[in-house]
Design a protein around this motif. Structure first.
Motif, PDB file in Angstrom:
ATOM      1  N   SER A 139       0.663  -1.095  -0.049  1.00 29.68           N
ATOM      2  CA  SER A 139      -0.682  -0.088   0.106  1.00 29.68           C
ATOM      3  C   SER A 139       0.896   0.523   0.107  1.00 29.68           C
ATOM      4  N   ARG A 142       2.282   1.440  -3.690  1.00 29.38           N
ATOM      5  CA  ARG A 142       1.152   2.220  -4.320  1.00 29.38           C
ATOM      6  C   ARG A 142       1.246   3.871  -3.934  1.00 29.38           C
ATOM      7  N   ARG A 147       2.753   6.933 -11.333  1.00 31.30           N
ATOM      8  CA  ARG A 147       2.395   5.574 -12.247  1.00 31.30           C
ATOM      9  C   ARG A 147       2.983   5.197 -13.912  1.00 31.30           C
ATOM     10  N   VAL A 362      -0.663  -3.162  -8.186  1.00 30.70           N
ATOM     11  CA  VAL A 362      -1.193  -1.889  -8.327  1.00 30.70           C
ATOM     12  C   VAL A 362      -1.473  -0.915  -9.337  1.00 30.70           C
ATOM     13  N   GLU A 367      -7.711   4.047  -6.691  1.00 29.09           N
ATOM     14  CA  GLU A 367      -7.153   4.644  -5.580  1.00 29.09           C
ATOM     15  C   GLU A 367      -7.982   4.666  -4.202  1.00 29.09           C
ATOM     16  N   ALA A 370      -6.699   1.423  -2.651  1.00 27.62           N
ATOM     17  CA  ALA A 370      -5.786   0.776  -3.124  1.00 27.62           C
ATOM     18  C   ALA A 370      -5.453  -0.658  -1.743  1.00 27.62           C
ATOM     19  N   ILE A 374      -4.955  -4.657  -3.538  1.00 23.97           N
ATOM     20  CA  ILE A 374      -3.255  -5.118  -3.629  1.00 23.97           C
ATOM     21  C   ILE A 374      -3.279  -6.127  -2.207  1.00 23.97           C
TER      22      ILE A 374
END
Length: 674
Positions: A139, A142, A147, A362, A367, A370, A374
């Protein structure tokens, strides 16, 4: 960077870059410790403790199957929203648990069932503690990694981790070998204890210290503050696309780990290889993976993570199936050569799979949700790994005393002929079953959707640097080796083999480019270029089982790569073009490649490479014609025949690029013929 255990509401560029670097080295330290307690070293430790195949499978499974504890970890992260403060203490505790595991041989009889049982319990407890860190880390990353840099960052991180793991693992295997040669048989097992204690107090704690120094971004605000625990954990299962990813992750992990944990056991017990060689082969896989991360990372950013995952997973399945052929020959050199080849390509495939599986989870995770997405993806992966390793252990013990033999007989009036197919025995069954289930996993991946993904064919075309134009060159030139072309065309269509051929082609081009760059410094380098290009091509040919089947492609990539090392000036081009054609042709015909394929491939690649490098394609074609004339007698051709073959290939290469390039090459070749 000021030290803080609390999340930061905002991170400036300097803080973000520093944290990204710290997390790279945290991974390297943690990976170094894990290398001492996994793979060949853990398999050897388990065998010394008296473990059977099932117990080896359980030990391999525990670090993964215990990740089911991520379920409460997900809820804890969502509740406290402070990943560093929650995860790092659990990571420290998990690393220190290697110490009581190392103490088992000092307090319990070995080999013995009590000792192996104690290690299983301790490793399971360690896995439960580590699961909280895994959830918090995933996390955290992430929110930390941009990105647009997922492929590049994870590729660089994985490359550094792999290098460190390779050095530590190989050094540890030599230490074990040294210790065993200087101790009593009953004391040999203590080498593993020393390694685990030393690693825990150095690599294990250093990794946690580095994580503490990195900055943690503040988690995005949760959409619903009163959401129930069950709802949070069930969210990923309601997303149909993510659900498809979860199916693939479990099935793929299950299929591949039916076999992977037992490669080392197979080599140590069935093939009776020494531990340093087994670990060294693992290092070869890791290093080949590092080398090819420079391809997988940027390619994943261009064509999509799913596409790269499809390519690398299909190659991995081919490698697993290839292990069934290692016992078919009694020739040690053949067997060792095949195992080396399998390890090399296994590293290439594993790098692509490892890089893309985590990054894909991911990328597809919303968002604001997440952590749950994940975490559940990690559970699916680790559950598949764990179940696969345990089932693999059960199957190994079942099949180890069984074999399958097939025989066909032809009986006629005058004679009787028998054909005996190779025997499938022991671990071979495991490899075949793993391959079949893996094919089913690849079918699940097809239904997954990723934003910006390209087709597998597009990615494969990029990887192989346009095989199709080369095949048009083959078909358009008189006297073509039809059998070679047909066999090559069918090989290309087999999942896994297409990627292996692409990897080989890429490495041929890269090695000749590097060879030319090392000598291309002036106007008197022609001899050096010819020699270096020839040596680079010979090295590549030595790694191919059937060089004749792909001879045209190998020589094409050799001259193409050489041209990439040249500049746009005519003097540099003259130094490189003719010499690289001569060097590649002479190396090719001296290493089982037919003269026609050698000439056509070299001529095609010289024009293709010149166009790609921005050099003068006309000058390159003119120099290639000179080379064809010079080498004609060595090919048992007249000068006219050699020029015709080279000219046809060069025209096809130019035509595949642009009409303008084709016109330039055509004019030069026409002037030469006049």
């Amino acid at each position: 960077m000021p030290f803080s255990i609390s999340p930061s509401p905002t991170l400036n560029e300097r803080q973000m870059q520093s944290s990204l670097r710290l997390m790279v080295w945290e991974g390297a330290a943690s990976g170094a410790m894990f290398s001492l307690g996994s793979g060949g070293l853990m398999a050897a430790f388990a065998l010394a403790l008296g473990a059977n195949n099932l117990q080896v499978g359980i030990l391999a499974a525990l670090p993964f199957i215990t990740q089911i504890a991520q379920l409460p970890s997900i809820l804890a992260v969502e509740k406290f929203r402070a990943r560093k403060a929650l995860g790092v203490p659990f990571n420290i505790a998990a690393q220190l648990l290697w110490i009581p595991m190392a103490a088992v041989p000092f307090f319990m009889e070995t080999p013995g069932s009590t000792a192996i049982f104690a290690v299983i319990i301790l490793l399971g407890l360690r896995g439960i503690l580590a699961s909280t860190w895994t959830t918090a880390w995933a996390s955290w990353m992430r929110d930390l990694v941009p990105r647009g840099l997922l492929g590049r960052y994870y590729g660089r991180r994985l490359a550094i981790i792999t290098i460190v793991v390779s050095v530590v693992g190989l050094s540890a295997s030599f230490f074990v070998n040294w210790w065993e040669g200087r101790s009593e048989p009953n004391d040999a097992i203590y080498a593993y204890s020393i390694l685990l204690v030393a690693g825990s107090l150095t690599f294990g704690l250093i990794g946690s210290a580095l994580a503490l120094r990195a900055s943690e971004p503040l988690m995005p605000a949760a959409i619903r503050s009163e959401t129930s625990s069950l709802s949070i954990l069930s969210e990923p299962l309601k997303d149909k696309n993510f659900q498809q990813l979860l199916k693939f992750l479990f099935t793929w992990s299950f299929a591949s780990n039916l076999a992977i944990p037992f490669f080392a056991v197979y080599m140590l017990t069935q093939l009776e290889m020494p531990l340093p060689l087994v670990v060294g082969l693992g290092v070869l896989s890791q290093l080949s993976g590092v080398l090819f991360l420079r391809v997988w990372g940027p390619m994943a950013d261009r064509v999509g993570l799913k596409t790269v995952l499809s390519l690398s997973a299909s190659l991995y399945l081919l490698i697993i199936l290839g292990w069934t052929f290692t016992a078919f020959s009694q020739q040690t050199d053949y067997m060792l050569g095949l195992i080396i080849l399998l390890h090399f390509f296994a590293g290439v495939a594993a790098a692509g799979v490892t890089l893309t599986v985590g990054a894909l989870s991911v990328k597809l995770a919303p968002e604001e949700k997440a952590t749950a997405f994940i975490g559940v993806a990690g559970i699916a992966t680790n559950l598949g790994v764990g179940v696969g390793a345990v089932i693999g252990g059960l199957l190994s013990d079942f099949f180890i005393a069984r074999s399958l033999q097939l025989e066909m007989n032809w009986i006629g009036p005058a004679e009787a002929i028998s054909w005996a197919a190779p025997t499938v025995a022991g671990f071979d069954f495991l490899f075949i079953i793993s391959f079949i289930i893996g094919l089913l996993a690849l079918n699940l991946l097809v239904a997954l959707r990723e934003e910006g993904e390209h087709s597998r064919d597009e990615a494969l075309t990029e990887l192989t640097s346009r095989f199709s134009p080369t095949m048009r060159a083959i078909s358009s030139v008189p006297g073509v080796g039809t059998a070679s072309a047909i066999s090559y065309g069918y090989l290309k269509r087999v999942p896994g083999i297409d990627v292996a051929l692409g990897v080989t082609a890429y490495e041929v081009a890269a090695s000749t480019q590097a060879a030319v760059e090392s000598v291309a410094r002036g106007r008197t380098i022609a001899g050096g270029v010819a020699e270096r290009v020839g040596r680079a091509l010979e090295s590549s040919i030595a790694n191919v089982d059937d060089a004749r089947a792909v001879g045209l492609e190998l020589t094409r990539q050799a001259t193409r790569g050489a041209m990439h090392a040249g500049s746009q000036t005519a003097s540099r081009l003259e130094n490189v073009a003719k010499a690289s054609v001569l060097g590649s042709i002479r190396a090719a015909i001296g290493n089982r490649i037919t003269p026609d394929d050698a000439l056509r491939g070299a001529a095609y690649g010289i024009v293709e490479g010149a166009i790609e490098a921005g050099s003068d394609a006309g000058i390159a074609a003119e120099l290639a014609v000179e080379a064809a004339r010079e080498v004609a007698s060595e090919l048992s051709l007249s000068e006219q025949e050699a020029v015709q073959l080279a000219s046809a290939a060069m025209l096809d290469a130019a035509s595949s690029e642009s009409a303008e390039a084709a016109d330039i090459v055509h004019r030069v070749l026409r002037q030469d013929s006049d």
